[in-house]
Design an enzyme around this catalytic site. Sequence first.
Site, short mmCIF file in Angstrom:
data_model
loop_
_atom_site.label_atom_id
_atom_site.label_comp_id
_atom_site.label_asym_id
_atom_site.label_seq_id
_atom_site.Cartn_x
_atom_site.Cartn_y
_atom_site.Cartn_z
N LYS A 80 -3.19 -0.40 42.42
CA LYS A 80 -4.07 -0.55 43.57
C LYS A 80 -3.24 -0.78 44.84
CE LYS A 80 -7.78 -3.79 44.94
NZ LYS A 80 -8.53 -4.96 44.43
N SER A 157 -13.15 -4.59 45.52
CA SER A 157 -12.20 -3.88 46.33
C SER A 157 -11.33 -2.89 45.54
CB SER A 157 -11.28 -4.89 47.04
OG SER A 157 -10.50 -5.65 46.10
N SER A 181 -13.53 -8.09 42.37
CA SER A 181 -13.04 -6.78 42.77
C SER A 181 -12.71 -5.83 41.63
CB SER A 181 -11.80 -6.94 43.66
OG SER A 181 -12.17 -7.45 44.92
#
Length: 490
Positions: A80, A157, A181
Amino acid sequence: MADLAKLSATETALAIRERRVSASEVMEAAIARIEAGNEKLNAFAFTAFDEARDAAKAADEAVARGDELGALHGVPTAMKDLFDFKPGWPSTLGGIPQLKDNIADMKCGFVESMEVAGAIFVGKTNSPAMGYRGTTDNAAFGPTSNPFDTSRNAGGSSGGSAAAVAAGMLPVAEGTDGGGSIRIPAAWTNTVGYRASAGRTPLLVRPNAFANTLPYIFEGTITRNVEDAILSLGILQGAHPGDPNCHQMVNDFSDAALRGIKGMKIGYSPDLDVFPIEGEVSDVVADAVKVFEQAGAEVEEIKIGLTRDQREYSDIWCRLFVPIMRHSFDAIKASGLDLLSEEHRHGLAPDLLDWVERVGPGYSADDLYRDLSVRSEVFDAYQATFAKYDLIVSPTVSAMPVKNAADGNTKGPSEINGVEIDPLIGWCPTFLTNFTGHPSVSVPAGLGTSGLPVGLHIAGRRQADGDVLAAAAAFERLRPWAQHYSRIAL
Protein backbone atom coordinates in the site's frame (compact mmCIF):
# COMPACT_ATOMS: atom_id res chain seq x y z
CA MET A 1 -3.59 -16.47 -18.34
CA ALA A 2 -7.18 -15.68 -17.34
CA ASP A 3 -7.39 -18.90 -15.32
CA LEU A 4 -4.16 -18.09 -13.48
CA ALA A 5 -5.60 -14.75 -12.40
CA LYS A 6 -8.48 -16.55 -10.68
CA LEU A 7 -6.31 -18.75 -8.46
CA SER A 8 -6.02 -18.01 -4.75
CA ALA A 9 -2.63 -17.31 -3.18
CA THR A 10 -2.61 -20.79 -1.65
CA GLU A 11 -3.45 -22.45 -4.97
CA THR A 12 -0.91 -20.35 -6.85
CA ALA A 13 1.94 -21.18 -4.47
CA LEU A 14 1.09 -24.90 -4.65
CA ALA A 15 0.95 -24.88 -8.46
CA ILE A 16 4.38 -23.22 -8.63
CA ARG A 17 5.83 -25.61 -6.04
CA GLU A 18 4.51 -28.63 -7.96
CA ARG A 19 5.82 -27.18 -11.26
CA ARG A 20 2.38 -27.16 -12.86
CA VAL A 21 2.96 -23.53 -13.70
CA SER A 22 5.98 -21.24 -13.51
CA ALA A 23 6.28 -18.12 -11.41
CA SER A 24 6.96 -16.22 -14.62
CA GLU A 25 3.68 -17.38 -16.14
CA VAL A 26 1.83 -16.38 -13.00
CA MET A 27 3.52 -12.97 -13.04
CA GLU A 28 2.66 -12.34 -16.68
CA ALA A 29 -0.98 -13.18 -15.95
CA ALA A 30 -1.02 -10.67 -13.07
CA ILE A 31 0.66 -7.96 -15.13
CA ALA A 32 -1.76 -8.49 -18.01
CA ARG A 33 -4.72 -8.19 -15.67
CA ILE A 34 -3.33 -5.01 -14.09
CA GLU A 35 -2.65 -3.44 -17.46
CA ALA A 36 -6.15 -4.35 -18.66
CA GLY A 37 -8.02 -3.01 -15.65
CA ASN A 38 -6.04 -0.35 -13.86
CA GLU A 39 -7.17 2.50 -16.10
CA LYS A 40 -10.76 1.84 -14.98
CA LEU A 41 -10.04 1.08 -11.33
CA ASN A 42 -6.99 3.21 -10.52
CA ALA A 43 -5.96 0.54 -8.02
CA PHE A 44 -2.21 0.98 -8.52
CA ALA A 45 -0.31 4.20 -7.86
CA PHE A 46 3.05 2.70 -8.87
CA THR A 47 4.15 -0.46 -10.69
CA ALA A 48 7.56 -2.14 -11.02
CA PHE A 49 6.88 -4.82 -13.62
CA ASP A 50 10.47 -5.30 -14.82
CA GLU A 51 11.65 -5.81 -11.26
CA ALA A 52 8.80 -8.25 -10.66
CA ARG A 53 9.62 -10.19 -13.82
CA ASP A 54 13.24 -10.53 -12.72
CA ALA A 55 12.10 -11.77 -9.30
CA ALA A 56 9.76 -14.29 -10.93
CA LYS A 57 12.61 -15.60 -13.08
CA ALA A 58 14.74 -16.01 -9.95
CA ALA A 59 11.82 -17.80 -8.28
CA ASP A 60 11.66 -20.28 -11.15
CA GLU A 61 15.39 -20.91 -10.89
CA ALA A 62 14.96 -21.66 -7.18
CA VAL A 63 12.26 -24.23 -8.00
CA ALA A 64 14.52 -25.83 -10.62
CA ARG A 65 17.37 -26.11 -8.11
CA GLY A 66 15.12 -27.76 -5.57
CA ASP A 67 15.60 -24.95 -3.01
CA GLU A 68 13.46 -24.79 0.10
CA LEU A 69 10.50 -22.61 -0.86
CA GLY A 70 8.47 -20.18 1.22
CA ALA A 71 4.71 -20.42 1.70
CA LEU A 72 4.08 -17.78 -1.00
CA HIS A 73 6.95 -18.59 -3.31
CA GLY A 74 6.41 -16.82 -6.62
CA VAL A 75 3.02 -15.35 -5.70
CA PRO A 76 2.44 -11.75 -6.93
CA THR A 77 1.43 -9.22 -4.29
CA ALA A 78 1.38 -5.47 -3.71
CA MET A 79 2.04 -3.04 -0.91
CA LYS A 80 0.00 0.00 0.00
CA ASP A 81 1.20 3.51 -0.76
CA LEU A 82 1.06 4.90 2.75
CA PHE A 83 3.48 4.21 5.64
CA ASP A 84 4.81 1.19 3.76
CA PHE A 85 8.23 1.07 2.21
CA LYS A 86 10.54 -0.81 -0.12
CA PRO A 87 14.03 0.54 -0.96
CA GLY A 88 14.09 2.48 -4.22
CA TRP A 89 10.30 2.77 -4.48
CA PRO A 90 8.44 6.08 -4.14
CA SER A 91 6.34 6.76 -1.06
CA THR A 92 3.76 9.52 -1.40
CA LEU A 93 2.05 8.77 1.95
CA GLY A 94 -1.28 8.42 0.22
CA GLY A 95 -1.06 10.46 -2.96
CA ILE A 96 0.45 13.71 -1.65
CA PRO A 97 1.73 15.27 -4.90
CA GLN A 98 4.75 16.96 -3.34
CA LEU A 99 6.07 13.54 -2.25
CA LYS A 100 6.18 12.01 -5.75
CA ASP A 101 9.98 11.89 -5.60
CA ASN A 102 10.17 10.72 -1.98
CA ILE A 103 12.15 7.47 -2.33
CA ALA A 104 12.22 4.93 0.47
CA ASP A 105 15.51 3.56 1.81
CA MET A 106 14.04 0.90 4.14
CA LYS A 107 11.62 -2.03 4.15
CA CYS A 108 8.46 -2.05 6.20
CA GLY A 109 7.68 -5.16 8.22
CA PHE A 110 5.06 -6.36 5.74
CA VAL A 111 7.53 -6.36 2.84
CA GLU A 112 10.16 -8.10 4.96
CA SER A 113 7.83 -10.91 5.99
CA MET A 114 6.18 -11.43 2.62
CA GLU A 115 9.47 -11.51 0.74
CA VAL A 116 10.88 -14.05 3.20
CA ALA A 117 7.81 -16.14 2.35
CA GLY A 118 8.67 -15.82 -1.35
CA ALA A 119 6.00 -13.34 -2.47
CA ILE A 120 6.90 -10.93 -5.27
CA PHE A 121 5.87 -7.28 -5.17
CA VAL A 122 4.57 -5.78 -8.40
CA GLY A 123 3.79 -2.26 -7.17
CA LYS A 124 2.04 0.02 -4.68
CA THR A 125 -1.70 0.48 -4.36
CA ASN A 126 -3.65 3.70 -3.99
CA SER A 127 -4.78 5.17 -0.64
CA PRO A 128 -5.89 8.57 0.72
CA ALA A 129 -3.40 11.08 2.15
CA MET A 130 -2.16 9.87 5.54
CA GLY A 131 -4.88 7.18 5.45
CA TYR A 132 -7.19 9.66 7.15
CA ARG A 133 -10.59 8.56 5.85
CA GLY A 134 -12.64 5.49 4.95
CA THR A 135 -12.53 6.17 1.20
CA THR A 136 -9.66 6.13 -1.29
CA ASP A 137 -9.04 9.38 -3.16
CA ASN A 138 -6.23 11.92 -3.22
CA ALA A 139 -4.78 14.92 -5.04
CA ALA A 140 -2.03 13.00 -6.86
CA PHE A 141 -3.79 9.92 -8.25
CA GLY A 142 -7.51 10.46 -7.76
CA PRO A 143 -10.12 7.95 -6.59
CA THR A 144 -9.94 4.17 -6.70
CA SER A 145 -13.10 2.78 -8.25
CA ASN A 146 -15.17 -0.14 -7.06
CA PRO A 147 -14.89 -3.15 -9.40
CA PHE A 148 -18.63 -3.80 -8.99
CA ASP A 149 -19.52 -0.26 -10.13
CA THR A 150 -16.68 1.93 -11.35
CA SER A 151 -18.65 5.11 -10.65
CA ARG A 152 -18.38 4.29 -6.95
CA ASN A 153 -15.49 4.17 -4.50
CA ALA A 154 -13.68 1.04 -3.36
CA GLY A 155 -13.49 2.20 0.25
CA GLY A 156 -10.37 2.98 2.19
CA SER A 157 -7.88 3.54 3.18
CA SER A 158 -6.61 0.30 1.58
CA GLY A 159 -8.94 0.75 -1.39
CA GLY A 160 -6.35 0.16 -4.08
CA SER A 161 -5.42 -3.21 -2.60
CA ALA A 162 -9.05 -4.27 -2.17
CA ALA A 163 -9.96 -3.28 -5.74
CA ALA A 164 -6.93 -5.11 -7.14
CA VAL A 165 -7.73 -8.31 -5.24
CA ALA A 166 -11.45 -8.25 -6.06
CA ALA A 167 -10.70 -7.71 -9.75
CA GLY A 168 -8.32 -10.67 -9.85
CA MET A 169 -5.20 -8.60 -10.47
CA LEU A 170 -3.59 -10.24 -7.44
CA PRO A 171 -4.66 -12.95 -5.00
CA VAL A 172 -3.37 -11.05 -1.95
CA ALA A 173 -2.36 -7.47 -1.20
CA GLU A 174 -1.39 -5.38 1.79
CA GLY A 175 -3.77 -3.38 3.90
CA THR A 176 -2.99 -1.26 6.92
CA ASP A 177 -5.65 -0.64 9.53
CA GLY A 178 -5.80 2.12 12.12
CA GLY A 179 -9.57 2.60 12.05
CA GLY A 180 -10.82 -0.11 9.72
CA SER A 181 -8.70 0.50 6.63
CA ILE A 182 -8.41 -3.23 5.86
CA ARG A 183 -12.00 -4.10 6.68
CA ILE A 184 -13.81 -1.07 5.21
CA PRO A 185 -12.71 -1.62 1.58
CA ALA A 186 -13.12 -5.37 2.00
CA ALA A 187 -16.78 -4.75 2.85
CA TRP A 188 -17.31 -2.69 -0.30
CA THR A 189 -15.44 -5.04 -2.69
CA ASN A 190 -16.61 -8.55 -1.70
CA THR A 191 -13.22 -9.47 -0.25
CA VAL A 192 -11.85 -10.71 3.09
CA GLY A 193 -10.09 -8.16 5.26
CA TYR A 194 -8.42 -9.65 8.34
CA ARG A 195 -6.92 -7.58 11.16
CA ALA A 196 -5.09 -9.47 13.89
CA SER A 197 -5.10 -9.10 17.67
CA ALA A 198 -3.09 -6.25 19.11
CA GLY A 199 0.51 -7.31 19.51
CA ARG A 200 0.34 -10.33 17.20
CA THR A 201 1.82 -8.73 14.07
CA PRO A 202 4.61 -6.12 14.06
CA LEU A 203 4.51 -2.59 12.69
CA LEU A 204 7.71 -0.62 12.19
CA VAL A 205 7.02 3.07 12.86
CA ARG A 206 9.58 5.85 13.16
CA PRO A 207 10.47 8.32 14.55
CA ASN A 208 7.94 7.29 17.24
CA ALA A 209 8.06 3.50 17.64
CA PHE A 210 5.09 3.62 20.02
CA ALA A 211 2.71 5.53 17.72
CA ASN A 212 0.86 2.41 16.60
CA THR A 213 -0.93 2.09 19.94
CA LEU A 214 -2.77 5.41 19.67
CA PRO A 215 -5.04 3.83 18.51
CA TYR A 216 -3.85 0.36 17.49
CA ILE A 217 -2.52 0.29 13.92
CA PHE A 218 -1.96 -2.96 12.03
CA GLU A 219 -0.44 -4.34 8.85
CA GLY A 220 -2.41 -7.18 7.30
CA THR A 221 -3.86 -8.49 4.06
CA ILE A 222 -6.88 -8.40 1.81
CA THR A 223 -7.71 -11.69 0.08
CA ARG A 224 -10.55 -13.35 -1.80
CA ASN A 225 -11.01 -16.21 0.68
CA VAL A 226 -10.46 -17.08 4.32
CA GLU A 227 -7.84 -19.73 3.59
CA ASP A 228 -5.50 -17.06 2.20
CA ALA A 229 -6.17 -14.82 5.20
CA ILE A 230 -5.09 -17.68 7.48
CA LEU A 231 -1.98 -18.30 5.39
CA SER A 232 -1.08 -14.60 5.49
CA LEU A 233 -1.49 -14.33 9.25
CA GLY A 234 0.88 -17.25 9.69
CA ILE A 235 3.49 -15.35 7.70
CA LEU A 236 3.04 -11.95 9.35
CA GLN A 237 2.71 -12.90 13.02
CA GLY A 238 5.54 -12.86 15.56
CA ALA A 239 7.82 -10.41 17.29
CA HIS A 240 10.12 -8.00 15.44
CA PRO A 241 13.09 -6.27 17.10
CA GLY A 242 11.92 -2.94 15.66
CA ASP A 243 8.46 -3.05 17.27
CA PRO A 244 8.36 -2.66 21.06
CA ASN A 245 4.64 -3.49 21.15
CA CYS A 246 4.64 -6.83 19.33
CA HIS A 247 4.67 -10.02 21.38
CA GLN A 248 6.33 -13.33 20.57
CA MET A 249 3.02 -14.98 19.68
CA VAL A 250 3.23 -17.57 16.94
CA ASN A 251 0.26 -19.90 16.66
CA ASP A 252 -0.75 -22.44 14.05
CA PHE A 253 -4.14 -21.36 12.72
CA SER A 254 -4.24 -23.87 9.87
CA ASP A 255 -7.01 -25.86 11.60
CA ALA A 256 -9.26 -22.79 11.84
CA ALA A 257 -10.54 -23.29 8.30
CA LEU A 258 -12.16 -26.62 9.20
CA ARG A 259 -12.77 -26.79 12.95
CA GLY A 260 -16.22 -25.19 12.88
CA ILE A 261 -18.09 -23.11 15.45
CA LYS A 262 -20.62 -25.55 16.86
CA GLY A 263 -21.53 -24.55 20.42
CA MET A 264 -20.07 -21.06 20.20
CA LYS A 265 -22.08 -18.18 21.65
CA ILE A 266 -22.32 -15.26 19.23
CA GLY A 267 -23.65 -11.82 20.07
CA TYR A 268 -25.26 -10.04 17.13
CA SER A 269 -25.26 -6.26 17.32
CA PRO A 270 -27.23 -4.75 14.42
CA ASP A 271 -25.92 -1.22 15.06
CA LEU A 272 -23.10 -1.36 17.64
CA ASP A 273 -25.62 0.32 19.98
CA VAL A 274 -25.26 3.86 18.63
CA PHE A 275 -24.52 3.87 14.88
CA PRO A 276 -27.21 4.61 12.26
CA ILE A 277 -27.16 1.90 9.55
CA GLU A 278 -28.51 2.17 6.02
CA GLY A 279 -31.46 -0.16 5.42
CA GLU A 280 -29.79 -2.03 2.56
CA VAL A 281 -26.84 -2.87 4.81
CA SER A 282 -29.06 -3.87 7.73
CA ASP A 283 -31.16 -6.22 5.62
CA VAL A 284 -28.21 -8.11 4.13
CA VAL A 285 -26.41 -8.46 7.47
CA ALA A 286 -29.54 -9.57 9.35
CA ASP A 287 -30.02 -12.36 6.81
CA ALA A 288 -26.33 -13.30 6.86
CA VAL A 289 -26.24 -13.74 10.63
CA LYS A 290 -28.63 -16.70 10.31
CA VAL A 291 -25.76 -18.66 8.75
CA PHE A 292 -24.03 -18.96 12.13
CA GLU A 293 -27.05 -20.77 13.55
CA GLN A 294 -26.90 -23.17 10.59
CA ALA A 295 -23.27 -23.79 11.56
CA GLY A 296 -24.31 -24.80 15.07
CA ALA A 297 -23.64 -21.61 17.00
CA GLU A 298 -26.01 -19.95 19.42
CA VAL A 299 -26.83 -16.43 18.20
CA GLU A 300 -28.43 -13.74 20.34
CA GLU A 301 -29.10 -10.08 19.57
CA ILE A 302 -27.22 -7.96 22.10
CA LYS A 303 -26.27 -4.51 23.32
CA ILE A 304 -22.54 -4.02 23.77
CA GLY A 305 -22.90 -1.27 26.35
CA LEU A 306 -21.81 1.85 24.45
CA THR A 307 -23.62 4.86 25.85
CA ARG A 308 -22.16 7.96 24.22
CA ASP A 309 -23.23 9.54 20.94
CA GLN A 310 -21.53 7.96 17.92
CA ARG A 311 -20.13 11.37 16.94
CA GLU A 312 -18.21 11.59 20.20
CA TYR A 313 -16.50 8.28 19.47
CA SER A 314 -15.59 9.21 15.89
CA ASP A 315 -14.32 12.64 16.96
CA ILE A 316 -12.02 10.95 19.47
CA TRP A 317 -10.64 8.70 16.74
CA CYS A 318 -9.98 11.75 14.57
CA ARG A 319 -8.27 13.58 17.43
CA LEU A 320 -6.06 10.64 18.38
CA PHE A 321 -4.63 10.45 14.87
CA VAL A 322 -3.75 14.13 14.59
CA PRO A 323 -0.58 13.96 16.77
CA ILE A 324 0.61 11.01 14.66
CA MET A 325 0.09 13.01 11.47
CA ARG A 326 1.63 16.17 12.88
CA HIS A 327 4.71 14.18 13.89
CA SER A 328 4.99 12.91 10.31
CA PHE A 329 4.57 16.42 8.93
CA ASP A 330 7.30 17.66 11.29
CA ALA A 331 9.67 14.94 10.08
CA ILE A 332 8.99 15.90 6.46
CA LYS A 333 9.44 19.58 7.30
CA ALA A 334 12.85 18.80 8.81
CA SER A 335 13.87 17.54 5.37
CA GLY A 336 12.89 20.86 3.80
CA LEU A 337 9.24 20.43 2.80
CA ASP A 338 6.51 22.05 4.92
CA LEU A 339 3.31 20.34 3.79
CA LEU A 340 1.19 22.52 6.07
CA SER A 341 2.44 25.78 4.56
CA GLU A 342 0.28 27.91 2.27
CA GLU A 343 2.51 26.88 -0.63
CA HIS A 344 2.04 23.13 -0.21
CA ARG A 345 -1.17 22.50 1.74
CA HIS A 346 -3.19 22.09 -1.49
CA GLY A 347 -1.91 18.51 -1.64
CA LEU A 348 -3.87 17.62 1.51
CA ALA A 349 -7.63 17.13 1.77
CA PRO A 350 -9.57 20.02 3.36
CA ASP A 351 -11.02 17.79 6.09
CA LEU A 352 -7.57 16.56 7.05
CA LEU A 353 -6.29 20.13 7.30
CA ASP A 354 -9.35 21.11 9.31
CA TRP A 355 -8.67 18.40 11.91
CA VAL A 356 -4.95 19.23 12.08
CA GLU A 357 -5.82 22.85 12.79
CA ARG A 358 -8.70 22.08 15.19
CA VAL A 359 -6.58 19.80 17.35
CA GLY A 360 -3.22 21.44 16.75
CA PRO A 361 -0.34 21.77 19.21
CA GLY A 362 -2.88 22.84 21.82
CA TYR A 363 -4.07 19.24 22.21
CA SER A 364 -2.67 18.74 25.69
CA ALA A 365 -1.77 15.66 27.69
CA ASP A 366 -4.89 16.32 29.74
CA ASP A 367 -6.99 16.32 26.55
CA LEU A 368 -5.35 13.09 25.45
CA TYR A 369 -6.03 11.38 28.77
CA ARG A 370 -9.68 12.42 28.67
CA ASP A 371 -10.01 10.87 25.23
CA LEU A 372 -8.22 7.73 26.36
CA SER A 373 -10.64 7.45 29.28
CA VAL A 374 -13.55 7.29 26.83
CA ARG A 375 -11.59 4.79 24.77
CA SER A 376 -11.22 2.75 27.95
CA GLU A 377 -15.00 2.74 28.34
CA VAL A 378 -15.25 1.14 24.90
CA PHE A 379 -12.64 -1.44 25.86
CA ASP A 380 -14.48 -2.28 29.07
CA ALA A 381 -17.78 -2.66 27.22
CA TYR A 382 -16.24 -5.07 24.73
CA GLN A 383 -14.49 -7.03 27.47
CA ALA A 384 -17.73 -7.36 29.42
CA THR A 385 -19.51 -8.58 26.30
CA PHE A 386 -16.76 -11.09 25.53
CA ALA A 387 -17.15 -12.46 29.06
CA LYS A 388 -20.53 -13.75 27.86
CA TYR A 389 -19.99 -14.32 24.14
CA ASP A 390 -17.23 -15.85 22.03
CA LEU A 391 -17.78 -13.49 19.11
CA ILE A 392 -19.52 -10.23 18.23
CA VAL A 393 -20.96 -9.92 14.72
CA SER A 394 -22.26 -6.71 13.17
CA PRO A 395 -22.28 -4.68 9.95
CA THR A 396 -18.74 -3.79 8.90
CA VAL A 397 -19.75 -0.32 7.76
CA SER A 398 -22.98 1.66 7.96
CA ALA A 399 -23.30 2.63 4.29
CA MET A 400 -23.23 1.27 0.76
CA PRO A 401 -20.39 2.36 -1.57
CA VAL A 402 -20.49 6.08 -2.34
CA LYS A 403 -20.07 7.82 -5.68
CA ASN A 404 -16.57 9.03 -6.58
CA ALA A 405 -16.04 12.78 -6.43
CA ALA A 406 -14.40 14.73 -9.24
CA ASP A 407 -12.16 16.87 -7.03
CA GLY A 408 -9.95 14.29 -5.31
CA ASN A 409 -11.99 14.52 -2.12
CA THR A 410 -14.39 11.57 -2.08
CA LYS A 411 -15.94 11.16 1.37
CA GLY A 412 -18.47 8.90 2.99
CA PRO A 413 -22.00 10.02 3.85
CA SER A 414 -22.51 12.90 6.28
CA GLU A 415 -25.97 11.66 7.27
CA ILE A 416 -27.66 8.27 7.62
CA ASN A 417 -31.32 7.83 8.50
CA GLY A 418 -31.54 11.49 9.42
CA VAL A 419 -28.60 11.28 11.85
CA GLU A 420 -25.55 13.47 11.26
CA ILE A 421 -22.27 11.56 11.13
CA ASP A 422 -18.64 12.36 10.40
CA PRO A 423 -18.05 11.70 6.66
CA LEU A 424 -14.45 10.61 7.19
CA ILE A 425 -14.93 7.75 9.67
CA GLY A 426 -18.31 8.07 11.40
CA TRP A 427 -19.94 5.49 9.09
CA CYS A 428 -17.16 3.01 9.92
CA PRO A 429 -17.72 1.46 13.37
CA THR A 430 -14.69 -0.69 12.60
CA PHE A 431 -12.60 1.86 14.53
CA LEU A 432 -14.06 0.57 17.80
CA THR A 433 -11.83 -2.53 17.71
CA ASN A 434 -8.85 -0.31 16.90
CA PHE A 435 -9.63 1.29 20.25
CA THR A 436 -9.75 -2.12 21.94
CA GLY A 437 -7.28 -4.36 20.06
CA HIS A 438 -9.69 -7.26 19.50
CA PRO A 439 -9.10 -9.38 16.35
CA SER A 440 -11.58 -8.56 13.60
CA VAL A 441 -12.46 -9.57 10.07
CA SER A 442 -14.84 -8.41 7.38
CA VAL A 443 -16.26 -11.14 5.17
CA PRO A 444 -18.70 -10.71 2.26
CA ALA A 445 -22.24 -10.91 3.65
CA GLY A 446 -23.88 -10.79 0.23
CA LEU A 447 -25.01 -8.24 -2.33
CA GLY A 448 -27.59 -5.56 -1.64
CA THR A 449 -30.54 -4.76 -3.88
CA SER A 450 -28.21 -2.41 -5.77
CA GLY A 451 -25.94 -5.33 -6.66
CA LEU A 452 -23.13 -3.89 -4.52
CA PRO A 453 -21.29 -5.81 -1.77
CA VAL A 454 -22.07 -5.64 1.94
CA GLY A 455 -19.63 -6.67 4.65
CA LEU A 456 -20.18 -8.71 7.81
CA HIS A 457 -17.86 -7.90 10.73
CA ILE A 458 -16.70 -10.61 13.14
CA ALA A 459 -14.74 -9.71 16.28
CA GLY A 460 -13.34 -12.03 18.93
CA ARG A 461 -11.59 -12.03 22.28
CA ARG A 462 -8.06 -10.65 22.34
CA GLN A 463 -5.59 -13.26 21.06
CA ALA A 464 -8.48 -15.54 20.01
CA ASP A 465 -7.67 -15.03 16.33
CA GLY A 466 -8.45 -18.69 15.69
CA ASP A 467 -12.08 -18.23 16.78
CA VAL A 468 -12.55 -15.28 14.42
CA LEU A 469 -10.99 -17.15 11.51
CA ALA A 470 -13.01 -20.30 12.25
CA ALA A 471 -16.23 -18.29 12.18
CA ALA A 472 -15.24 -16.61 8.93
CA ALA A 473 -14.42 -19.97 7.35
CA ALA A 474 -17.66 -21.53 8.57
CA PHE A 475 -19.59 -18.63 7.08
CA GLU A 476 -17.76 -18.99 3.75
CA ARG A 477 -18.59 -22.70 3.55
CA LEU A 478 -22.31 -22.08 4.01
CA ARG A 479 -22.59 -18.73 2.21
CA PRO A 480 -19.80 -18.64 -0.44
CA TRP A 481 -19.15 -15.41 -2.29
CA ALA A 482 -16.69 -16.33 -5.08
CA GLN A 483 -19.52 -16.44 -7.62
CA HIS A 484 -20.03 -12.69 -7.27
CA TYR A 485 -16.67 -11.95 -8.89
CA SER A 486 -18.16 -12.97 -12.23
CA ARG A 487 -20.08 -9.68 -12.13
CA ILE A 488 -16.81 -7.76 -12.53
CA ALA A 489 -16.04 -6.85 -16.15
CA LEU A 490 -12.88 -4.83 -16.87
